[in-house]
Design an enzyme around this catalytic site. Structure first.
Site, PDB file in Angstrom:
ATOM      1  N   ARG A  69       0.838  -1.191   0.000  1.00 27.50           N
ATOM      2  CA  ARG A  69       0.000   0.000   0.000  1.00 27.50           C
ATOM      3  C   ARG A  69       0.878   1.248   0.000  1.00 27.50           C
ATOM      4  O   ARG A  69       1.940   1.271   0.602  1.00 27.50           O
ATOM      5  CB  ARG A  69      -0.908   0.021   1.231  1.00 27.50           C
ATOM      6  CG  ARG A  69      -2.107  -0.905   1.108  1.00 27.50           C
ATOM      7  CD  ARG A  69      -3.010  -0.831   2.327  1.00 27.50           C
ATOM      8  NE  ARG A  69      -2.343  -1.299   3.518  1.00 27.50           N
ATOM      9  CZ  ARG A  69      -1.832  -0.519   4.450  1.00 27.50           C
ATOM     10  NH1 ARG A  69      -1.951   0.793   4.373  1.00 27.50           N
ATOM     11  NH2 ARG A  69      -1.237  -1.035   5.488  1.00 27.50           N
ATOM     12  N   GLY A 212      -4.140  -3.752  -1.201  1.00 23.78           N
ATOM     13  CA  GLY A 212      -5.128  -2.764  -0.785  1.00 23.78           C
ATOM     14  C   GLY A 212      -5.229  -1.553  -1.700  1.00 23.78           C
ATOM     15  O   GLY A 212      -6.199  -0.807  -1.632  1.00 23.78           O
ATOM     16  N   HIS A 239     -10.609  -2.423  12.027  1.00 24.88           N
ATOM     17  CA  HIS A 239      -9.475  -3.237  11.571  1.00 24.88           C
ATOM     18  C   HIS A 239      -9.216  -4.306  12.637  1.00 24.88           C
ATOM     19  O   HIS A 239      -8.256  -4.221  13.399  1.00 24.88           O
ATOM     20  CB  HIS A 239      -8.273  -2.300  11.400  1.00 24.88           C
ATOM     21  CG  HIS A 239      -7.102  -2.927  10.735  1.00 24.88           C
ATOM     22  ND1 HIS A 239      -5.811  -2.533  10.982  1.00 24.88           N
ATOM     23  CD2 HIS A 239      -7.008  -3.928   9.817  1.00 24.88           C
ATOM     24  CE1 HIS A 239      -4.975  -3.249  10.249  1.00 24.88           C
ATOM     25  NE2 HIS A 239      -5.670  -4.098   9.539  1.00 24.88           N
ATOM     26  N   ALA A 262       2.338  -6.344  11.952  1.00 23.06           N
ATOM     27  CA  ALA A 262       3.504  -7.057  12.489  1.00 23.06           C
ATOM     28  C   ALA A 262       3.373  -7.401  13.971  1.00 23.06           C
ATOM     29  O   ALA A 262       4.354  -7.526  14.681  1.00 23.06           O
ATOM     30  CB  ALA A 262       4.796  -6.279  12.241  1.00 23.06           C
ATOM     31  N   GLY A 264       1.098 -10.002  14.722  1.00 23.17           N
ATOM     32  CA  GLY A 264       0.595 -11.374  14.722  1.00 23.17           C
ATOM     33  C   GLY A 264      -0.921 -11.513  14.734  1.00 23.17           C
ATOM     34  O   GLY A 264      -1.462 -12.420  15.347  1.00 23.17           O
ATOM     35  N   LYS A 265      -1.611 -10.630  14.022  1.00 24.18           N
ATOM     36  CA  LYS A 265      -3.080 -10.676  14.009  1.00 24.18           C
ATOM     37  C   LYS A 265      -3.596 -11.971  13.378  1.00 24.18           C
ATOM     38  O   LYS A 265      -4.458 -12.645  13.938  1.00 24.18           O
ATOM     39  CB  LYS A 265      -3.590  -9.455  13.246  1.00 24.18           C
ATOM     40  CG  LYS A 265      -5.040  -9.137  13.471  1.00 24.18           C
ATOM     41  CD  LYS A 265      -5.288  -7.645  13.476  1.00 24.18           C
ATOM     42  CE  LYS A 265      -6.302  -7.213  12.446  1.00 24.18           C
ATOM     43  NZ  LYS A 265      -5.743  -6.819  11.154  1.00 24.18           N
ATOM     44  N   THR A 266      -3.065 -12.307  12.200  1.00 27.71           N
ATOM     45  CA  THR A 266      -3.525 -13.529  11.533  1.00 27.71           C
ATOM     46  C   THR A 266      -3.174 -14.758  12.381  1.00 27.71           C
ATOM     47  O   THR A 266      -3.965 -15.695  12.495  1.00 27.71           O
ATOM     48  CB  THR A 266      -2.911 -13.633  10.122  1.00 27.71           C
ATOM     49  OG1 THR A 266      -3.279 -12.456   9.402  1.00 27.71           O
ATOM     50  CG2 THR A 266      -3.429 -14.843   9.368  1.00 27.71           C
ATOM     51  N   ARG A 409       3.383  -3.861  20.305  1.00 26.43           N
ATOM     52  CA  ARG A 409       4.663  -4.421  20.769  1.00 26.43           C
ATOM     53  C   ARG A 409       5.257  -3.474  21.794  1.00 26.43           C
ATOM     54  O   ARG A 409       5.764  -2.413  21.437  1.00 26.43           O
ATOM     55  CB  ARG A 409       5.645  -4.525  19.608  1.00 26.43           C
ATOM     56  CG  ARG A 409       5.396  -5.668  18.690  1.00 26.43           C
ATOM     57  CD  ARG A 409       6.437  -5.698  17.594  1.00 26.43           C
ATOM     58  NE  ARG A 409       6.197  -6.871  16.783  1.00 26.43           N
ATOM     59  CZ  ARG A 409       6.853  -8.022  16.925  1.00 26.43           C
ATOM     60  NH1 ARG A 409       7.833  -8.131  17.811  1.00 26.43           N
ATOM     61  NH2 ARG A 409       6.543  -9.057  16.193  1.00 26.43           N
ATOM     62  N   TYR A 505       2.743 -16.842  20.828  1.00 24.26           N
ATOM     63  CA  TYR A 505       2.131 -17.815  19.891  1.00 24.26           C
ATOM     64  C   TYR A 505       0.950 -18.553  20.542  1.00 24.26           C
ATOM     65  O   TYR A 505       0.103 -17.932  21.164  1.00 24.26           O
ATOM     66  CB  TYR A 505       3.188 -18.766  19.337  1.00 24.26           C
ATOM     67  CG  TYR A 505       4.196 -18.047  18.484  1.00 24.26           C
ATOM     68  CD1 TYR A 505       3.867 -17.630  17.191  1.00 24.26           C
ATOM     69  CD2 TYR A 505       5.460 -17.736  18.972  1.00 24.26           C
ATOM     70  CE1 TYR A 505       4.777 -16.938  16.402  1.00 24.26           C
ATOM     71  CE2 TYR A 505       6.379 -17.033  18.183  1.00 24.26           C
ATOM     72  CZ  TYR A 505       6.029 -16.643  16.906  1.00 24.26           C
ATOM     73  OH  TYR A 505       6.922 -15.951  16.127  1.00 24.26           O
ATOM     74  N   ASN A 508      -0.623 -17.967  23.978  1.00 20.18           N
ATOM     75  CA  ASN A 508      -1.472 -16.810  24.261  1.00 20.18           C
ATOM     76  C   ASN A 508      -2.887 -17.227  24.656  1.00 20.18           C
ATOM     77  O   ASN A 508      -3.620 -16.442  25.244  1.00 20.18           O
ATOM     78  CB  ASN A 508      -1.508 -15.866  23.056  1.00 20.18           C
ATOM     79  CG  ASN A 508      -0.154 -15.209  22.824  1.00 20.18           C
ATOM     80  OD1 ASN A 508       0.664 -15.127  23.750  1.00 20.18           O
ATOM     81  ND2 ASN A 508       0.088 -14.758  21.611  1.00 20.18           N
TER      82      ASN A 508
HETATM   83  O1  SAT Z   1      -2.458  -4.583   0.972  1.00 15.64           O
HETATM   84  S1  SAT Z   1      -3.463  -4.682   2.052  1.00 15.64           S
HETATM   85  O2  SAT Z   1      -3.934  -3.363   2.395  1.00 15.64           O
HETATM   86  O3  SAT Z   1      -4.588  -5.484   1.614  1.00 15.64           O
HETATM   87  C1  SAT Z   1      -2.775  -5.453   3.363  1.00 15.64           C
HETATM   88  C2  SAT Z   1      -2.174  -4.506   4.315  1.00 15.64           C
HETATM   89  O4  SAT Z   1      -1.320  -3.703   3.937  1.00 15.64           O
HETATM   90  O5  SAT Z   1      -2.535  -4.550   5.496  1.00 15.64           O
HETATM   91 MN    MN Z   2      -4.854  -5.342   7.904  1.00 14.82          MN
END
Ligand code: SAT
Ligand code: MN
Length: 597
Positions: A69, A212, A239, A262, A264-266, A409, A505, A508
């Protein structure tokens, strides 16, 4: 097709301006998808992966200038500058449209204009919104087909109703006979625009084909435009990941969580609990739209239908569920492709096979010091391929949210977990979310980089007003006793000698367990100046060898450090000027007073 006259007029208007060779209305069928993929494989834009190893998968490499992005070319265009606020780039709608219109003239010459009808949210849900994306990128079409509900079925539901118009061009017209490049885009960063017109619900994007910037349903519609709609209509577009947690007693609750990138949401959304009896199920990993139902319960849907996940460091160790989501029917962007037709990236968990082609289309040379995958390489995968997908993930009614989590963080100061005293205190907590950065990382002075509600690049209006909207959601809640509880977590606290105090990890889940107990009213907590902190014995550390000795430090609240933090919070609050709600100033004053007591 459609009889929607407004839609037909809009498409005709832009076809006349952009001058594509053809106009194609996407029906979303398998045949259409396969045909587009075949054409891109034939032209060399895509590589077909091995049918046994990665059935139905392809890989793309972007232009090296088009990899993420572009925040400095992302604009919120409102009549008044203060409506965009101090955290967004602003331009007046008239000026932006005049400037961009010049770019759009003839921009699709030599290309096909695709019309993508898509629904953010389950088809027919009263929380869902329909968008139509015009694009000249077949890469965008095949990605949107995974990330959204897309095609004729959306036009059928739309009827002659309203839609959100989303205009996109890669900005690379072809002269007659000119051969296309693998990844067309505008070569100059200043020729790229990701523009939002919240007052008229429009999105205009030009010059980039990546993520995005180009898949306009995601950050542009589902966050920047939707946050404006949510403010007007009294709901929340956030978000946030959404996950279901079941404890060993079989009690299940859903939480929504916001973290800056960065953090670790996913991985959290797809966590696999290492302790028996617990279960985590994923509703979404990036965006949550939330509304109160008739009973006054706040319910959330995931407006997306797929994951656009960061590939590097996704492995069987860190996130098997994400990896399995990408086993088949997936699109990979900027990863390595191995000689046997599989994918590879740094941190995938095994060595890079010799002869792997890197994201710049070169055979990887380990001596070069270059990475095989770009750090922002992605997989696009259907959400229903996630082994831990929640059974209710497509429920049009959404899932009931019991708790919000914020976090960043923070190597020091911030305990492992703490709970807000009440809603407004929780809003204050969300408003000060941030991650610590070292001087080297951003070339500026070291400190805390604030990312309120993890919405800094995604809030489509004045962030001060956004805090006010969150306050009003609490004030106007139909039943305040049913509002979600609000927590802050910090997996990243370190000891003075720089050691992680918490394993993170999958472990949590132990912290989520305490949060669940708070939601269920099963456990007491210690009241501190910053909020409710766990009694250390209430965090289950069974089986975590050597953890006991860190627990005091993990839940410690050091008033002196927090008073230093308050100096940084003061600087942060000042940025919002008059738009900062009085309640946020009051929360800050109350915090300082409690710390000084
Ligand atoms: O490229 S996206 O906006 O879909 C992913 C991101 O940067 O969080
Ligand atoms: Mn996102």
């Amino acid at each position: 097709m459609t009889k929607n006259q407004k839609l037909l007029d809009w498409v005709n208007e832009w076809a006349a301006i952009c001058q594509p060779d053809n106009v194609h209305w996407c029906n979303g069928s398998d045949e259409e998808n396969q045909q587009l993929l075949d054409e891109m494989i034939k032209s060399g834009a895509a590589v077909k992966l091995d049918e046994k190893k990665r059935p139905g998968c392809v890989a793309f490499n972007s232009d090296p200038s088009d990899v993420a992005r572009v925040e400095n070319r992302t604009f919120i265009c409102t009549s008044k500058e203060e409506d965009a606020g101090p955290t967004n780039n602003w331009m007046s709608p008239d000026k932006m449209k005049a400037e961009m219109l010049e770019s759009y003239k003839g921009c699709m010459k030599g290309r096909t204009m695709y019309i993508i009808p898509f629904s953010m949210g389950p088809l027919g849900s009263n929380i869902s919104k329909i968008g139509i994306e015009i694009t000249d990128s077949p890469y965008v079409v095949v990605n949107m087909r995974i990330m959204t509900r897309m095609g004729q079925k959306v036009l059928d539901i739309l009827g002659d109703g309203d839609f959100i118009p989303c205009l996109h061009s890669v900005g690379a017209p072809l002269e007659a006979g000119q051969k296309d490049v693998r990844w067309p885009c505008a070569s100059n960063i200043d020729d790229k625009y990701i523009s939002h017109f919240p007052e008229t619900n429009e999105i205009w994007s030009f010059g980039s084909g990546y993520g995005g910037n180009a898949l306009l349903g995601k950050k542009c519609l589902a966050l920047r435009i939707a946050s404006n709609m949510a403010r007007r209509e009294g709901w929340l577009a956030e978000h946030m990941l959404i996950m279901g947690i079941t404890n060993p007693q079989g009690v299940k609750k859903y939480i929504a969580a916001a973290f800056p990138s960065a953090c670790g949401k996913t991985n959290l959304a797809m966590l696999i609990p290492p302790i028996p009896g617990w279960k985590v199920e994923t509703v979404g990993d990036d965006i949550a739209w939330m509304k109160f139902d008739e009973e006054g319960v706040l319910r959330a849907i995931n407006p997306e239908a797929g994951f656009f996940g960061v590939a590097p460091f996704t492995s069987m160790e860190t996130n098997p569920n994400a990896l399995h989501s990408a086993d088949k029917n997936s699109i990979f962007t900027n990863v390595g492709v191995t000689p046997d037709g599989d994918v590879w990236w740094e941190g995938i968990g095994h060595d890079c096979p010799e002869g792997t082609i890197d994201w710049k289309n070169k055979v990887h040379d380990p001596a070069s010091g270059q990475t095989v995958a770009h750090p922002n390489a992605r997989f696009t995968s259907p959400a229903d391929q996630c082994p831990a997908i929640d059974p209710a993930w497509e429920d049009p009614a959404g899932v009931p949210i019991s708790a919000f989590l914020f976090g960043g963080r923070r190597p020091s100061t911030v305990p492992l977990v703490y709970q807000a005293f009440d809603w407004n205190h929780g809003v204050f907590m969300g408003s000060i979310v941030g991650s610590e950065v070292t001087a080297a990382a951003i070339g500026l002075k070291a400190g805390v980089r604030r990312d309120p509600f993890a919405m800094l690049p995604f809030c489509g209006y004045n962030m001060g007003d956004y805090f006010g909207h969150w306050i009003s959601i609490g004030e106007n809640a139909p039943d305040k006793s049913k509002l979600p509880l609000i927590f802050n977590v910090n997996w990243f606290r370190k000891s003075e000698d720089g050691k992680w105090l918490w394993p993170g990890y999958g472990e949590n889940i132990r912290v989520l367990g305490w949060i669940l107990d708070r939601v269920l009213g099963n456990v007491d907590a210690t009241e501190t100046p910053i909020g409710y902190v766990p009694k250390k014995e209430d965090i289950n550390i069974d089986g975590l060898e050597g953890q006991e000795k860190y627990m005091d430090e993990l839940v410690e609240v050091d008033n002196k450090l927090w008073l230093e933090e308050c100096e940084l919070i003061a600087e942060h609050q000042e940025k919002f000027g008059d738009a900062l709600p009085k309640q946020m100033k009051d929360q800050f004053e109350a915090l300082k007073a409690r710390l000084k007591k």
